[in-house]
Motif scaffolding. Structure first.
Motif, mmCIF file in Angstrom:
data_model
loop_
_atom_site.group_PDB
_atom_site.id
_atom_site.type_symbol
_atom_site.label_atom_id
_atom_site.label_comp_id
_atom_site.label_asym_id
_atom_site.label_seq_id
_atom_site.Cartn_x
_atom_site.Cartn_y
_atom_site.Cartn_z
ATOM 1 N N GLY A 161 0.812 -1.209 0.000
ATOM 2 C CA GLY A 161 0.000 0.000 0.000
ATOM 3 C C GLY A 161 0.844 1.258 0.000
ATOM 4 N N LEU A 162 1.906 1.300 0.820
ATOM 5 C CA LEU A 162 2.787 2.470 0.883
ATOM 6 C C LEU A 162 3.521 2.669 -0.436
ATOM 7 N N SER A 163 3.984 1.573 -1.051
ATOM 8 C CA SER A 163 4.675 1.675 -2.341
ATOM 9 C C SER A 163 3.753 2.228 -3.419
ATOM 10 N N LEU A 164 2.508 1.761 -3.433
ATOM 11 C CA LEU A 164 1.551 2.245 -4.430
ATOM 12 C C LEU A 164 1.225 3.723 -4.214
ATOM 13 N N VAL A 165 1.101 4.122 -2.955
ATOM 14 C CA VAL A 165 0.807 5.527 -2.660
ATOM 15 C C VAL A 165 1.953 6.418 -3.096
ATOM 16 N N HIS A 166 3.197 5.997 -2.806
ATOM 17 C CA HIS A 166 4.361 6.801 -3.197
ATOM 18 C C HIS A 166 4.498 6.892 -4.711
ATOM 19 N N ARG A 167 4.114 5.820 -5.413
ATOM 20 C CA ARG A 167 4.340 5.796 -6.858
ATOM 21 C C ARG A 167 3.183 6.368 -7.655
ATOM 22 N N TYR A 168 1.956 6.097 -7.232
ATOM 23 C CA TYR A 168 0.809 6.457 -8.066
ATOM 24 C C TYR A 168 -0.112 7.505 -7.445
ATOM 25 N N ALA A 169 0.135 7.861 -6.191
ATOM 26 C CA ALA A 169 -0.741 8.856 -5.554
ATOM 27 C C ALA A 169 0.096 9.952 -4.899
ATOM 28 N N LYS A 170 1.065 10.446 -5.654
ATOM 29 C CA LYS A 170 1.991 11.440 -5.123
ATOM 30 C C LYS A 170 1.287 12.723 -4.690
ATOM 31 N N HIS A 171 0.200 13.043 -5.360
ATOM 32 C CA HIS A 171 -0.484 14.302 -5.069
ATOM 33 C C HIS A 171 -1.736 14.105 -4.214
ATOM 34 N N SER A 172 -1.876 12.939 -3.633
ATOM 35 C CA SER A 172 -3.028 12.686 -2.756
ATOM 36 C C SER A 172 -2.813 13.373 -1.408
ATOM 37 N N SER A 173 -3.799 13.318 -0.557
ATOM 38 C CA SER A 173 -3.731 13.973 0.751
ATOM 39 C C SER A 173 -2.527 13.478 1.549
ATOM 40 N N PRO A 174 -1.770 14.401 2.177
ATOM 41 C CA PRO A 174 -0.625 13.985 2.997
ATOM 42 C C PRO A 174 -1.016 13.016 4.114
ATOM 43 N N ILE A 175 -2.249 13.115 4.573
ATOM 44 C CA ILE A 175 -2.704 12.221 5.642
ATOM 45 C C ILE A 175 -2.622 10.763 5.191
ATOM 46 N N ILE A 176 -2.915 10.516 3.906
ATOM 47 C CA ILE A 176 -2.856 9.149 3.378
ATOM 48 C C ILE A 176 -1.425 8.627 3.438
ATOM 49 N N HIS A 177 -0.467 9.443 2.985
ATOM 50 C CA HIS A 177 0.944 9.042 3.012
ATOM 51 C C HIS A 177 1.404 8.776 4.440
ATOM 52 N N ILE A 178 1.060 9.678 5.334
ATOM 53 C CA ILE A 178 1.493 9.564 6.725
ATOM 54 C C ILE A 178 0.888 8.335 7.391
ATOM 55 N N THR A 179 -0.402 8.110 7.152
ATOM 56 C CA THR A 179 -1.075 6.956 7.753
ATOM 57 C C THR A 179 -0.478 5.649 7.257
ATOM 58 N N MET A 180 -0.270 5.541 5.943
ATOM 59 C CA MET A 180 0.278 4.310 5.381
ATOM 60 C C MET A 180 1.684 4.034 5.897
ATOM 61 N N ALA A 181 2.514 5.084 5.993
ATOM 62 C CA ALA A 181 3.892 4.901 6.475
ATOM 63 C C ALA A 181 3.908 4.461 7.936
ATOM 64 N N ASN A 182 3.056 5.076 8.748
ATOM 65 C CA ASN A 182 3.011 4.715 10.159
ATOM 66 C C ASN A 182 2.454 3.308 10.366
ATOM 67 N N VAL A 183 1.457 2.931 9.577
ATOM 68 C CA VAL A 183 0.923 1.567 9.657
ATOM 69 C C VAL A 183 2.004 0.559 9.270
ATOM 70 N N TYR A 184 2.745 0.863 8.213
ATOM 71 C CA TYR A 184 3.792 -0.026 7.709
ATOM 72 C C TYR A 184 4.895 -0.253 8.745
ATOM 73 N N LEU A 185 5.293 0.814 9.455
ATOM 74 C CA LEU A 185 6.421 0.711 10.373
ATOM 75 C C LEU A 185 6.026 0.430 11.819
ATOM 76 N N LEU A 186 4.797 0.782 12.211
ATOM 77 C CA LEU A 186 4.384 0.631 13.604
ATOM 78 C C LEU A 186 3.567 -0.631 13.869
ATOM 79 N N VAL A 187 2.725 -1.008 12.916
ATOM 80 C CA VAL A 187 1.780 -2.099 13.166
ATOM 81 C C VAL A 187 2.460 -3.468 13.312
ATOM 82 N N PRO A 188 3.378 -3.881 12.424
ATOM 83 C CA PRO A 188 3.994 -5.208 12.602
ATOM 84 C C PRO A 188 4.664 -5.414 13.952
ATOM 85 N N PRO A 189 5.497 -4.474 14.453
ATOM 86 C CA PRO A 189 6.105 -4.697 15.768
ATOM 87 C C PRO A 189 5.086 -4.769 16.906
#
Length: 325
Positions: A265-293
């Protein structure tokens, strides 16, 4: 050695003078201290949860088996992922301290991406462990000896540690003539290079190479392992036997999903949704790095009987290490 000193040492004033600016939650700056509470809770659960898993496995001799050795490595990696982002995230949310020097950003970026690759590699090793346990149980102990497990751990560390410097070493040579504002509360490689005015084609292509040769190979290996596992399980005659075999894989399957789904999800957002809401980028990055641990120790504590029993014995104050359940 001199090259690395130039990149990370204090002698390179041009690198030190390059300052990036981290962001918290855009539009909610006045609530950052309140927002920091759930972040603190997540970090606490992740670090304490994985520390507890390590403690239980260390003191309970019945857990000194290949599956739990791999789980220990996964817990160490998860703690590394949490600690890599914790300082800058809480600094931004607590003190609105958004500035980060190039040196610090590069070091953080290295550890974030390295631990992410290690997590994927360790999930592949754990998939192989489940494959041997289910498809070749009679030779499980002879195939996964402590010596081989150590080799797998060392190979994982070396394999994942040497790849990031190739692209990270180029970042100090870039010129940054655009905004120096990053998209997260921590440094990520795709986030840094989008701000560069230099030719970033090598970094982009090498990033794709890493995705294909590391994430791609690991995910393919996990898929193939489970294809063999499913084939072996379907050959079991009793329904109870099938469920018992599959139940040993549930925790690992959940760990794979909670890493790969946010990562994709984070890779797709960075590549195909560069101009989407910053909240989407921030949420996806935090989910990616915080949720697994956070979720991995919870999942393994709930779904793995021996881990659960070890935790209960610790909570009840009973001496462990002599029981073999």
């Amino acid at each position: 050695m001199a090259t690395w000193y130039n990149f990370f040492g204090s002698s390179n004033s041009s690198i030190e003078s390059t300052i990036f600016f981290l962001i918290g939650i855009p539009g909610y700056e006045d609530f950052h201290q309140l927002i920091s509470i759930p972040f603190c809770v997540l970090y606490m659960i992740g670090i304490l949860g994985n520390s507890t898993i390590l403690h239980v496995i260390y003191i309970d001799k019945s857990l000194h088996e290949p599956m739990y050795y791999f789980l220990s490595m996964l817990s160490l990696i998860d703690m590394g992922m949490s600690i890599s982002t914790l300082p800058t995230v809480l600094r931004v949310l607590w003190f609105d301290a958004r500035e980060i020097e190039m040196n610090t950003c590069i070091v953080q970026m290295y550890f974030i991406h390295t631990f992410s690759l290690m997590e994927s590699a360790m999930l592949l090793a754990m998939a192989f462990d489940r494959y041997v346990a289910i498809c070749d149980p009679l030779r499980y102990s002879s195939k996964l000896t402590p010596k081989r497990i150590i080799y797998i751990g060392v190979i994982t560390v070396v394999r994942c540690s040497i790849v990031a410097p190739v692209v990270i070493a180029r970042i100090p040579t870039f010129s940054f003539c655009h905004s120096h504002v990053l998209s997260h509360s921590f440094c990520l490689h795709p986030d840094i290079i989008r701000l560069a005015c230099s030719d970033i084609s090598f970094n982009v292509l090498y990033g794709l190479f890493i995705i294909a040769s590391y994430w791609g190979v690991d995910s393919l290996g996990i898929f193939i392992s489970y294809a063999f596992i499913l084939h072996s399980v379907l050959s079991i005659s009793s329904q109870g036997g099938k469920l018992k075999a599959l139940n040993t894989c549930v925790s690992h399957i959940c760990a794979v999903l909670i890493l790969y789904v946010p990562m994709i999800g984070l890779s797709l957002v960075h590549r195909y949704a560069k101009h989407s809401s910053p909240i989407i980028h921030i949420t996806m990055a935090n989910v990616y790095l915080l949720v697994p641990p956070v979720l991995n120790p919870i999942i393994y504590s709930i779904k793995t009987k021996k881990i659960r029993q070890g935790l209960l014995r610790i909570l009840s104050g009973k001496k462990i290490g002599l029981t073999h359940n």
